[in-house]
Enzyme design. Structure first.
Site, PDB file in Angstrom:
ATOM      1  CE  LYS A 190     -62.229 -16.330  15.822  1.00  0.00           C
ATOM      2  NZ  LYS A 190     -62.323 -17.345  14.784  1.00  0.00           N
TER       3      LYS A 190
ATOM      4  CE  LYS B 146     -65.438 -23.496  24.603  1.00  0.00           C
ATOM      5  NZ  LYS B 146     -66.081 -23.027  23.395  1.00  0.00           N
TER       6      LYS B 146
ATOM      7  CE  LYS C 281     -56.743 -23.247  18.216  1.00  0.00           C
ATOM      8  NZ  LYS C 281     -56.002 -22.638  17.145  1.00  0.00           N
TER       9      LYS C 281
END
Ligand code: TRP
Length: 336
Positions: free
Chosen positions: A119, A201, A204
Site C-alpha cells: 500500500k 484475485k 474492485k
C-alpha cells in the site's frame, strides 16, 4: 437452546472496510461464510471505517459508503438479532486499545507487513502513520472481544499472525489478558479471480471494470461482464491446467449452485463457452437478486439502519469495555 450451550459457543470476529464496492469475490469468498457461521458461533461483525481513512476518503462519499456497507451486509444475511453488528468508529474502545497495543508492537514487525509495503508503494504520496500501525488497530478489534477465531483471507493472515504475537507478548508481561485467536479457514472457501486476468484475485481496485462484478451490479451489467470473461482456446468446459479463466468460471458456478466441477463439466459437455458464460451469469444474477432487493429496502429505511447500528454499538461497547478495563488495570492505569 439452553443458556449454558449458548455460552460455550466460540466467538468469531470479523470486519470489512467500507470501500464503496463489495464484489462478488467478497461475497462468495467471505461474506457468505460470515452468514453461515451465525448459528454455530457467537459472531460479532463490524464495518471497519477507522481502518478506511488510512487512504484518503472524500467525506460525502465516505459517509454514504459506510451506510451502504452496513445495509449491504444486512442484505447479505448478517442477522443483528444473532450477531452483534456495528460500525467501528461508534465504539471508542477500538481506538483506545489500538493506542495501547501500538506500544506493544515493534517497528520492525510492522515494517515486515506485506500489505504495508504494497500500500505504501501504491499511495506513495500518503504513507501515513495510520497505514503503518493499521495492524495494531486490527489486533484491537479482534482482542477486545476475546475472539476464538477470525475468518480471514490470505491477504489478512499476516495481520492475524501479528495479532497473536502482540497478544502473547502482552499476556507474557502481565498474565492472561487476551484470548489468542486462531484463523478460521472456511470449509467451502472460494477464491474468485479476475474475469480479465484470471491468475489475479478479483479486486474492485482493478482499473478494468470488466475484471470484477459488484454485488450491486445490475443484471445486464453482470451478463455483459461474464460474456467478456477471458477463457482459452480449448473450448471444453472442464477444470484443467492453463485454463485459469474457465477454472474460475467453474469455481463461481460451483459455489453459487452447489454443483461439483464434474457435474458442471458433464452438464456443459458439447456446449461452447458462450453458452457456459451465459449460464454462469444467470446463476450469479439469481443469487444476487434477493440481496439487491433487500439492499434497496434497507437503504430506503434509514431509521431502521440507525436503530440497528446503535444497538450493535451499545452491545459492542459493553463487551469490549471489559477487556479494555482489564488490560488498563494490568498496565497500571488508575481505573475506577
Ligand atoms: N483489515 C481488514 C481488511 O482490510 C478488515 C478488518 C479490520 C478486519 N479489522 C478486522 C478483519 C478484524 C478481521 C478482523 O480486509
Amino acid at each position: 437452546m439452553s443458556e449454558t450451550t449458548t455460552e460455550k459457543k466460540k466467538v468469531i470476529f470479523s470486519a470489512i472496510q467500507p470501500s464503496g464496492t463489495i464484489t462478488l469475490g467478497n461475497y462468495l469468498g467471505a461474506l457468505r461464510n460470515w452468514v453461515s457461521l451465525q448459528d454455530e458461533y457467537n459472531c460479532i461483525y463490524a464495518v471497519a471505517d477507522l481502518h478506511a481513512i488510512t487512504v484518503r476518503q472524500e467525506p460525502k462519499a465516505f459517509r454514504q459508503n459506510i451506510l451502504e456497507a452496513y445495509a449491504l451486509l444486512l442484505a447479505c444475511g448478517i442477522d443483528p438479532e444473532k450477531s452483534p453488528f456495528f460500525i467501528q468508529s461508534h465504539v471508542h474502545t477500538h481506538a483506545e486499545l489500538a493506542w495501547i497495543l501500538n506500544c506493544y508492537t515493534q517497528f520492525g514487525e510492522l515494517s515486515r507487513m506485506t500489505q504495508f509495503k504494497d500500500k505504501s508503494a501504491k499511495h506513495a504520496d500518503n504513507v501515513n502513520a495510520g497505514l503503518f500501525t493499521y495492524p495494531s488497530l486490527m489486533a484491537a478489534d479482534i482482542l477486545l472481544y476475546q475472539a476464538d477465531m477470525v475468518p480471514v483471507g490470505v491477504d489478512q493472515k499476516q495481520h492475524l499472525e501479528l495479532t497473536r504475537n502482540i497478544a502473547e507478548r502482552f499476556n507474557g508481561i502481565y498474565g492472561s489478558t487476551f484470548k489468542i485467536p486462531e484463523p478460521y479457514i472456511a470449509e467451502v472457501g472460494s477464491k474468485v479471480m479476475s474475469l480479465q486476468e484470471p491468475t489475479k484475485k478479483m479486486s474492485k481496485s482493478d482499473e478494468n471494470v470488466n475484471a470484477w462484478v459488484a454485488v450491486l451490479d445490475k443484471p445486464d451489467v453482470i451478463m455483459k461482464k461474464f460474456k467478456r470473461a477471458v477463457t482459452d482456446s480449448e473450448a471444453v468446459v472442464r477444470v484443467g491446467e492453463g485454463k485459469d479463466g474457465i477454472n474460475n468460471l467453474i469455481g463461481i458456478m460451483s459455489t453459487v449452485t452447489g454443483k461439483t466441477a464434474d457435474e458442471i463439466a458433464v452438464e456443459f459437455e458439447g456446449k461452447g463457452y458462450g453458452d457456459f458464460k451465459v449460464a454462469v451469469a444467470e446463476a450469479v444474477i439469481e443469487v444476487l437478486r434477493p440481496i439487491q432487493e433487500r439492499f434497496s429496502d434497507y437503504i430506503a429505511n434509514k431509521d431502521y439502519l440507525v436503530e440497528q447500528y446503535h444497538k450493535g454499538a451499545e452491545f459492542a461497547l459493553r463487551l469490549s469495555q471489559r477487556t479494555l478495563t482489564k488490560a488498563m488495570k494490568k498496565i497500571g492505569y488508575l481505573v475506577g
